[in-house]
Write a protein that holds these residues in place. Structure first.
Motif, PDB file in Angstrom:
ATOM      1  N   THR A  33      -8.070  -2.561  -6.652  1.00 33.02           N
ATOM      2  CA  THR A  33      -7.975  -3.430  -6.029  1.00 33.02           C
ATOM      3  C   THR A  33      -9.069  -3.996  -5.827  1.00 33.02           C
ATOM      4  O   THR A  33     -10.128  -3.792  -6.436  1.00 33.02           O
ATOM      5  CB  THR A  33      -7.743  -2.908  -4.418  1.00 33.02           C
ATOM      6  OG1 THR A  33      -7.532  -3.873  -3.448  1.00 33.02           O
ATOM      7  CG2 THR A  33      -9.159  -2.256  -3.681  1.00 33.02           C
ATOM      8  N   THR A  50       1.072  -1.484   0.162  1.00 29.17           N
ATOM      9  CA  THR A  50       0.181   0.170   0.311  1.00 29.17           C
ATOM     10  C   THR A  50       0.987   1.355  -0.235  1.00 29.17           C
ATOM     11  O   THR A  50       0.952   2.066  -0.618  1.00 29.17           O
ATOM     12  CB  THR A  50      -1.402   0.043   1.408  1.00 29.17           C
ATOM     13  OG1 THR A  50      -1.914  -1.149   0.944  1.00 29.17           O
ATOM     14  CG2 THR A  50      -1.398   1.491   0.978  1.00 29.17           C
ATOM     15  N   ASP A  85      -3.554  -4.033  -7.977  1.00 21.99           N
ATOM     16  CA  ASP A  85      -3.633  -4.752  -6.659  1.00 21.99           C
ATOM     17  C   ASP A  85      -3.970  -5.996  -6.597  1.00 21.99           C
ATOM     18  O   ASP A  85      -4.327  -6.461  -7.102  1.00 21.99           O
ATOM     19  CB  ASP A  85      -3.591  -4.376  -5.358  1.00 21.99           C
ATOM     20  CG  ASP A  85      -4.081  -4.642  -4.035  1.00 21.99           C
ATOM     21  OD1 ASP A  85      -2.251  -4.999  -3.825  1.00 21.99           O
ATOM     22  OD2 ASP A  85      -4.252  -4.388  -3.041  1.00 21.99           O
TER      23      ASP A  85
END
Length: 388
Positions: free
Chosen positions: A155, A134, A252
């Motif tokens: 994400t 992150t 992500d």
């Protein structure tokens, strides 16, 4: 001083997106041959970036906040140019690291600087749990956003999108950047505002469906997006767009988003009066119901696919004899009936969809969430409704 040509490859304009590969065969061969050199080139450049980040970082640590803002303004002007000196990336990383240290008490380690460099260059960075993905993402995200490029941090669910955005927001604000969050259930106006921010955190499904909604606004098959929008701008259609384009994203959980969930297509369909189409969809289901599994068609449960046999194609040609002209084309009728067979045999009520208020509503196979505003494409949704 070597320069980084990355910004040249980032589309710019009103609604930028990355173009598909259009090179000739020999160019594709040359690109594949050059990939052996890419890791060595990036490794050499990263050492330059790291050295500059460490050197410049020592200078930043002795500055007060107004002085840091002055450096930020200088850096933003350099990043706005079409060519970046590699050392400027090191300075950008150092500045983001300094803000993170002062505001969050977290200072990027060398492995995170390496991860940021890899992501900035459009490659996949594998990081172990606890290595700070992150925080790492703020390095390329801030660098690109300072260059004026819309950034999406993508994400896998709403919780992570909100958590990571709020957690890293102080760093972005210190860099003079705005942060938006896209979650399920937001209105179009709220989405436009969030996508209008410098950095937007969202899930893969939300950003894909919002992009597909924008494609429906274009009112044409995929082509030159910017030219389409120039035509739309004269008709007032631009205000209906949600995104500012798709020039740069950080993904992500890339293995989940780009491999696991990518096996399920995300599709959307437009609205029409449906009179003629509805008749065709009903006929498709009626025709499919007259075909026999094994003799006329086969089902592959693993891939959720239906295939007509040669006998089934011949049987279908007999069944459509005397129907409207839409059934004269072999390819068209086989595709329509194939979709109808899929609706009849592969999509199950209370598993793949629910029926509420006389409407079929899709159930997300990964989350179990009801996707009330979404539809399957190519008539499949309407055929499931006919089936019910």
């Amino acid at each position: 001083m070597s320069s980084l040509n990355l910004v040249e490859s980032i589309p710019r304009g009103f609604y930028p997106e990355r173009p598909g590969w259009s090179g000739k065969a020999w160019e594709r061969w040359l690109e594949r041959a050059a990939t052996a050199y890419v890791p060595m080139r990036h490794a050499a450049r990263f050492h330059t970036v790291l050295a500059r980040a460490d050197e410049y970082g020592l200078t930043l640590r002795g500055m007060d906040d107004p002085a840091l803002q002055g450096e930020l303004r200088r850096l933003r002007a350099v990043l706005a140019s079409p060519h970046w000196p590699v050392t400027v990336v090191g300075e950008s990383f150092a500045l983001v690291r300094e803000f993170a240290d002062r505001l969050l008490g977290q200072r990027h380690f060398e492995v995170q600087l390496a991860g940021g460099w890899i992501l900035l260059n459009g490659m996949v960075a594998e990081m172990e749990t606890g290595e700070g993905k992150t925080l790492t993402a703020t390095l390329p995200a801030c660098t690109m956003a300072l260059a004026g490029v819309p950034v999406h941090v993508i994400t896998v669910n709403d919780y992570l999108a909100r958590r990571d955005a709020l957690w890293m927001e102080p760093v972005y604000r210190a860099c003079g950047l705005t942060v938006g969050i896209i979650t399920h259930g937001m209105s179009p106006a709220e989405r436009q505002q969030a996508y209008g921010c410098d950095v937007t955190y969202c899930t893969n499904k939300e950003v894909v469906f919002d992009y597909l909604k924008d494609r429906l606004v274009f009112g044409t098959k995929p082509g030159d997006v910017q030219a389409t929008l120039q035509r739309l701008s004269r008709g007032g259609g631009v205000n209906r767009l949600l995104l500012r384009g798709l020039p740069y994203a950080i993904v992500d959980e890339a293995d989940s988003v780009l491999v696991d969930e990518a096996r399920t297509p995300l599709i959307i369909s437009g609205q029409g009066d449906g009179t003629y189409e509805g008749q065709v969809y009903r006929q498709s289901v009626e025709l499919a119901a007259q075909l026999c599994e094994g003799a006329d068609f086969t089902i592959d449960g693993a891939s959720r696919g239906v295939a007509l046999t040669e006998a089934g194609r011949a049987r279908l040609a007999q069944l459509v004899d005397g129907l409207e002209a839409v059934w004269n084309g072999r390819r068209r009728r086989e595709e329509l009936v194939g979709q109808a067979l899929t609706a009849l045999h592969l999509f199950n009520r209370d598993r793949d969809y629910l029926v509420r208020d006389g409407r079929v509503q899709i159930v997300d196979e990964f989350t179990g969430r009801v996707l009330a505003d979404r539809s399957w494409e190519r008539g499949l949704h309407q055929m499931v409704e006919v089936k019910e």
